[in-house]
Design a protein around this motif. Structure first.
Motif, PDB file in Angstrom:
ATOM      1  N   ARG A 158      27.615 -76.070 -33.046  1.00 36.98           N
ATOM      2  CA  ARG A 158      28.321 -77.349 -32.948  1.00 36.98           C
ATOM      3  C   ARG A 158      29.626 -77.374 -33.753  1.00 36.98           C
ATOM      4  O   ARG A 158      30.650 -77.870 -33.261  1.00 36.98           O
ATOM      5  CB  ARG A 158      27.415 -78.502 -33.377  1.00 36.98           C
ATOM      6  CG  ARG A 158      28.056 -79.866 -33.204  1.00 36.98           C
ATOM      7  CD  ARG A 158      27.164 -80.966 -33.788  1.00 36.98           C
ATOM      8  NE  ARG A 158      26.026 -81.262 -32.941  1.00 36.98           N
ATOM      9  CZ  ARG A 158      26.051 -82.179 -31.979  1.00 36.98           C
ATOM     10  NH1 ARG A 158      27.161 -82.871 -31.746  1.00 36.98           N
ATOM     11  NH2 ARG A 158      24.979 -82.410 -31.255  1.00 36.98           N
ATOM     12  N   PRO A 159      29.667 -76.852 -34.996  1.00 38.63           N
ATOM     13  CA  PRO A 159      30.943 -76.866 -35.723  1.00 38.63           C
ATOM     14  C   PRO A 159      32.050 -76.082 -35.012  1.00 38.63           C
ATOM     15  O   PRO A 159      33.233 -76.411 -35.151  1.00 38.63           O
ATOM     16  CB  PRO A 159      30.590 -76.213 -37.070  1.00 38.63           C
ATOM     17  CG  PRO A 159      29.116 -76.422 -37.227  1.00 38.63           C
ATOM     18  CD  PRO A 159      28.567 -76.316 -35.834  1.00 38.63           C
ATOM     19  N   ASP A 162      33.524 -78.274 -32.320  1.00 42.83           N
ATOM     20  CA  ASP A 162      34.434 -79.281 -32.866  1.00 42.83           C
ATOM     21  C   ASP A 162      35.876 -78.779 -32.922  1.00 42.83           C
ATOM     22  O   ASP A 162      36.818 -79.579 -32.899  1.00 42.83           O
ATOM     23  CB  ASP A 162      33.981 -79.704 -34.266  1.00 42.83           C
ATOM     24  CG  ASP A 162      32.679 -80.500 -34.247  1.00 42.83           C
ATOM     25  OD1 ASP A 162      32.330 -81.042 -33.177  1.00 42.83           O
ATOM     26  OD2 ASP A 162      32.008 -80.578 -35.298  1.00 42.83           O
ATOM     27  N   LYS A 166      35.430 -82.218 -27.820  1.00 42.33           N
ATOM     28  CA  LYS A 166      34.307 -83.114 -28.077  1.00 42.33           C
ATOM     29  C   LYS A 166      33.095 -82.624 -27.308  1.00 42.33           C
ATOM     30  O   LYS A 166      33.153 -82.404 -26.086  1.00 42.33           O
ATOM     31  CB  LYS A 166      34.639 -84.542 -27.640  1.00 42.33           C
ATOM     32  CG  LYS A 166      33.531 -85.551 -27.938  1.00 42.33           C
ATOM     33  CD  LYS A 166      33.951 -86.960 -27.571  1.00 42.33           C
ATOM     34  CE  LYS A 166      32.852 -87.964 -27.901  1.00 42.33           C
ATOM     35  NZ  LYS A 166      33.250 -89.359 -27.559  1.00 42.33           N
TER      36      LYS A 166
END
Length: 310
Positions: A158-159, A162, A166
């Protein structure tokens, strides 16, 4: 070790990236700019050299990327190429280090599921993560990322998402991200097709295209074509959105096939698919998708928007 600790400790290890073309290159560039070490492979040596100049390391093969990187991104043009890169001979599944494959391609849920099953047998998780937003969104880091996969794997990467845009977690199984991406692309390409017909009809009826844009975008007919592609790429006659007709044909074809496999008859989708395929057969496969307007003008035996505005 929890996921935040794992991500922090693994940050110094290189990420892998296979496929650094129109979409992959700007995404890889953003990862480099965010401070991540990156090992890349593509058959296009010039594309690789551009990233090496920014600090990336070049790999000599797909297998080498998977030998050196624990997390590998793929951004590839067709289901067949993705399947070969992922689970073919000397593919990613034979790498000694790879643990998570993050697929940013648009290849359809059936291919994604097949690849995920093959990789899982080798202890490798797949995060199905197609993106929407085009080359411009890739450059700006404003892509919409439709991620599906095992929760732990999705949270670990997920990071990194980013940095690219989105992320929307749409499911826990590889293939669910592909389905949503194909539905999105089918809506977009169908909207552009009908908008092209509407604008050519309006021009034949003597309407000003700028007025048409203003009125439609203030009313109920607005869509992605009228809000973005027409004002930026069609009315100026630049036709430089950055996505070829051939790729539209691939995506809408995959979308219609998947929807029909789910029992949906696809009356409208099939007609839109035929229209794009016909444009491709008229020498248009390599042309920018926004040039579909030119084909509608030709089929209508009417002067082009450019001539009408002269």
């Amino acid at each position: 070790m929890n996921m935040s600790q794992a991500t922090t400790e693994q940050r110094g290890a290189p990420l892998g990236f296979v496929g650094v073309g129109t979409m992959g290159r700007p995404m890889a560039r953003r990862l480099l700019q965010a401070g991540h070490a990156l090992v890349v492979f593509d058959r296009d040596e010039a594309a690789v050299a551009e990233l090496v100049a920014l600090g990336a390391q070049a790999a000599k093969s797909v297998r080498e990327v998977a030998d050196r990187a624990r997390i590998v991104f793929t951004s590839l043009p067709t289901p067949a190429i993705f399947k070969d890169v992922a689970i073919g001979a000397n593919g990613l599944l034979e790498g000694e280090t790879l643990k998570i494959l993050v697929d940013l391609s648009t290849v359809g849920s059936r291919t994604e599921k097949e690849v995920a099953a093959g990789l899982r047998a080798k202890g490798i998780e797949t995060v199905d993560a197609p993106v929407s937003g085009g080359a411009a969104g890739a450059q700006k880091g404003s892509l919409a990322i439709m991620a599906a996969g095992a929760s732990a794997a999705v949270e670990e990467v997920r990071p990194l998402f980013d940095v690219l845009g989105k992320v929307f977690v749409v499911g826990t199984e590889a293939g669910q991200g592909q389905l949503l991406k194909l539905l999105n692309n089918m809506l977009s390409s169908t909207a552009f097709a009908i908008t092209s017909e509407a604008f050519v009809a309006g021009m034949r009826g003597g309407l000003d295209p700028e007025v048409m844009i203003s009125v439609i975008n203030a009313g109920s007919g607005k869509n992605g074509a009228t809000l973005d592609k027409f004002p930026k790429h069609v009315l100026p006659r630049s036709f430089d959105f950055g996505f070829p007709v051939g790729s539209v044909c691939k995506d809408i074809g995959l979308a219609v096939d998947e929807c029909q496999a789910l029992g949906v008859p696809m009356w409208v989708g099939n007609v839109a698919r035929q229209m794009w395929n016909y444009a491709a057969m008229q020498d248009g496969a390599a042309r920018d998708m926004t040039e579909l307007v030119r084909y509608v003008e030709r089929w209508s035996s009417t002067d082009g928007l450019e001539d009408s505005q002269a």
